[in-house]
Design an enzyme around this catalytic site. Sequence first.
Site, PDB file in Angstrom:
ATOM      1  N   ASP A  60      38.241  32.947  34.010  1.00 30.20           N
ATOM      2  CA  ASP A  60      38.618  34.228  34.636  1.00 30.20           C
ATOM      3  C   ASP A  60      40.071  34.636  34.353  1.00 30.20           C
ATOM      4  OD1 ASP A  60      36.345  35.279  36.171  1.00 30.20           O
ATOM      5  OD2 ASP A  60      36.454  33.392  37.262  1.00 30.20           O
ATOM      6  N   GLU A  65      45.757  40.105  37.468  1.00 31.11           N
ATOM      7  CA  GLU A  65      46.186  40.713  38.748  1.00 31.11           C
ATOM      8  C   GLU A  65      46.082  39.739  39.918  1.00 31.11           C
ATOM      9  OE1 GLU A  65      45.073  44.659  40.996  1.00 31.11           O
ATOM     10  OE2 GLU A  65      43.307  43.393  40.864  1.00 31.11           O
ATOM     11  N   ASP A  66      45.109  38.824  39.844  1.00 32.13           N
ATOM     12  CA  ASP A  66      44.815  38.004  41.025  1.00 32.13           C
ATOM     13  C   ASP A  66      45.844  36.918  41.301  1.00 32.13           C
ATOM     14  OD1 ASP A  66      42.494  39.336  41.843  1.00 32.13           O
ATOM     15  OD2 ASP A  66      41.371  38.388  40.217  1.00 32.13           O
ATOM     16  N   ARG A  85      40.427  29.001  39.659  1.00 32.76           N
ATOM     17  CA  ARG A  85      41.448  29.942  39.205  1.00 32.76           C
ATOM     18  C   ARG A  85      42.883  29.487  39.505  1.00 32.76           C
ATOM     19  NH1 ARG A  85      40.277  36.029  39.539  1.00 32.76           N
ATOM     20  NH2 ARG A  85      41.875  35.772  37.952  1.00 32.76           N
ATOM     21  N   ARG A 130      38.229  35.499  49.543  1.00 30.29           N
ATOM     22  CA  ARG A 130      39.312  34.901  48.743  1.00 30.29           C
ATOM     23  C   ARG A 130      40.663  34.843  49.479  1.00 30.29           C
ATOM     24  NH1 ARG A 130      37.804  35.246  43.210  1.00 30.29           N
ATOM     25  NH2 ARG A 130      35.606  34.703  43.224  1.00 30.29           N
ATOM     26  N   HIS A 160      36.885  42.174  46.558  1.00 34.53           N
ATOM     27  CA  HIS A 160      38.295  42.336  46.941  1.00 34.53           C
ATOM     28  C   HIS A 160      38.526  43.666  47.637  1.00 34.53           C
ATOM     29  CE1 HIS A 160      39.366  39.554  43.342  1.00 34.53           C
ATOM     30  NE2 HIS A 160      39.669  38.898  44.436  1.00 34.53           N
ATOM     31  N   CYS A 247      42.379  44.774  37.666  1.00 30.66           N
ATOM     32  CA  CYS A 247      42.547  43.315  37.623  1.00 30.66           C
ATOM     33  C   CYS A 247      43.016  42.773  36.287  1.00 30.66           C
ATOM     34  CB  CYS A 247      41.267  42.623  38.062  1.00 30.66           C
ATOM     35  SG  CYS A 247      39.833  43.243  37.278  1.00 30.66           S
TER      36      CYS A 247
HETATM   37  C1  CIR Z   1      36.502  36.279  40.102  1.00 27.27           C
HETATM   38  O1  CIR Z   1      35.480  36.199  40.772  1.00 27.27           O
HETATM   39  O2  CIR Z   1      37.574  35.804  40.492  1.00 27.27           O
HETATM   40  C2  CIR Z   1      36.433  36.973  38.767  1.00 27.27           C
HETATM   41  N1  CIR Z   1      35.160  36.726  38.173  1.00 27.27           N
HETATM   42  C3  CIR Z   1      36.671  38.453  38.907  1.00 27.27           C
HETATM   43  C4  CIR Z   1      38.023  38.784  39.414  1.00 27.27           C
HETATM   44  C5  CIR Z   1      38.286  40.252  39.438  1.00 27.27           C
HETATM   45  N2  CIR Z   1      39.581  40.507  39.929  1.00 27.27           N
HETATM   46  C6  CIR Z   1      39.962  41.627  40.505  1.00 27.27           C
HETATM   47  O3  CIR Z   1      39.183  42.534  40.682  1.00 27.27           O
HETATM   48  N3  CIR Z   1      41.218  41.709  40.914  1.00 27.27           N
END
Ligand code: CIR
Length: 261
Positions: A60, A65-66, A85, A130, A160, A247
């Site tokens: 991922d 962004e995360d 992650r 999360r 999110h 993201c």
């Molecule tokens: C996840 O589940 O963490 C990733 N497959 C997708 C993350 C998407 N992130 C976002 O929208 N900020």
Amino acid sequence: MLIAITRGVSPAIGNCELTHLERMAIDVQLAQAQHQQYEECLAALGCEVHRLPVEPDLPDSVFVEDVAIVVDELALITQPGADSRKPETISIAHALESYRKLFYIGAPGTVDGGDVLRVGKTIFVGLSSRSNPSAIEQMQSILQPYGYTVKGVQVNGCLHLKSAVTQVAEDTLLINPNWVDVRTFRDWNLIEADTLEPYASNALLIGETVVYPVSFPRTRQRLEAHGISVMTVDVSELAKAEGAVTCCSLIFSAIGPETQA
Ligand code: CIR
């Protein structure tokens, strides 16, 4: 000047985390081509794109962004809510340290940047699968001294907070009222995503232009009817990994840490 940090699509993206979507085959080459077009779009809107090397073992890791939250005064390195992650933070911290003073969210706090919506000096944080109250408390103590108000917001039915609501103009938010309580955002003008396009609330505002998935034409019409300028991108393969347009980048103005408070 705006900096956009991105990272190429991992060849392992097929093993991504999924919460609300069924797993579908992802065409990695197409995902990489779409991601490159997304980066070209950021560059066309005036961003200097700083692309980090691909992380072959982190499925991922394109969703940069995360793992960080960047404001003018500092950057927060998150504690991502999915264990797979957590290793993504190392290279992002390294990339951000020349731009901002770094702060870290610690366990038991977890927060994904996708849950963080900053509108002016207000920072909304989604309470999702999360992100948790401990991370929100830590964010409050780090950000309040800089004049930010941090508010937790319940999120239901999507991954999110920014799956449900994003900013599309200075005073306007795009929202899916099924996933978040619209009353939380009563101080802003709200545009509702078309009910046939539930994933359409994630838009990326750069300057006065919204970068927006081509797959949501009905909601796009609503944005344009409100006078919002839209630049479309095709992110269909990244959408299969539950990703969208916000993201895939961390966008911030280029101020060095030495000029910060
Ligand atoms: C996840 O589940 O963490 C990733 N497959 C997708 C993350 C998407 N992130 C976002 O929208 N900020």
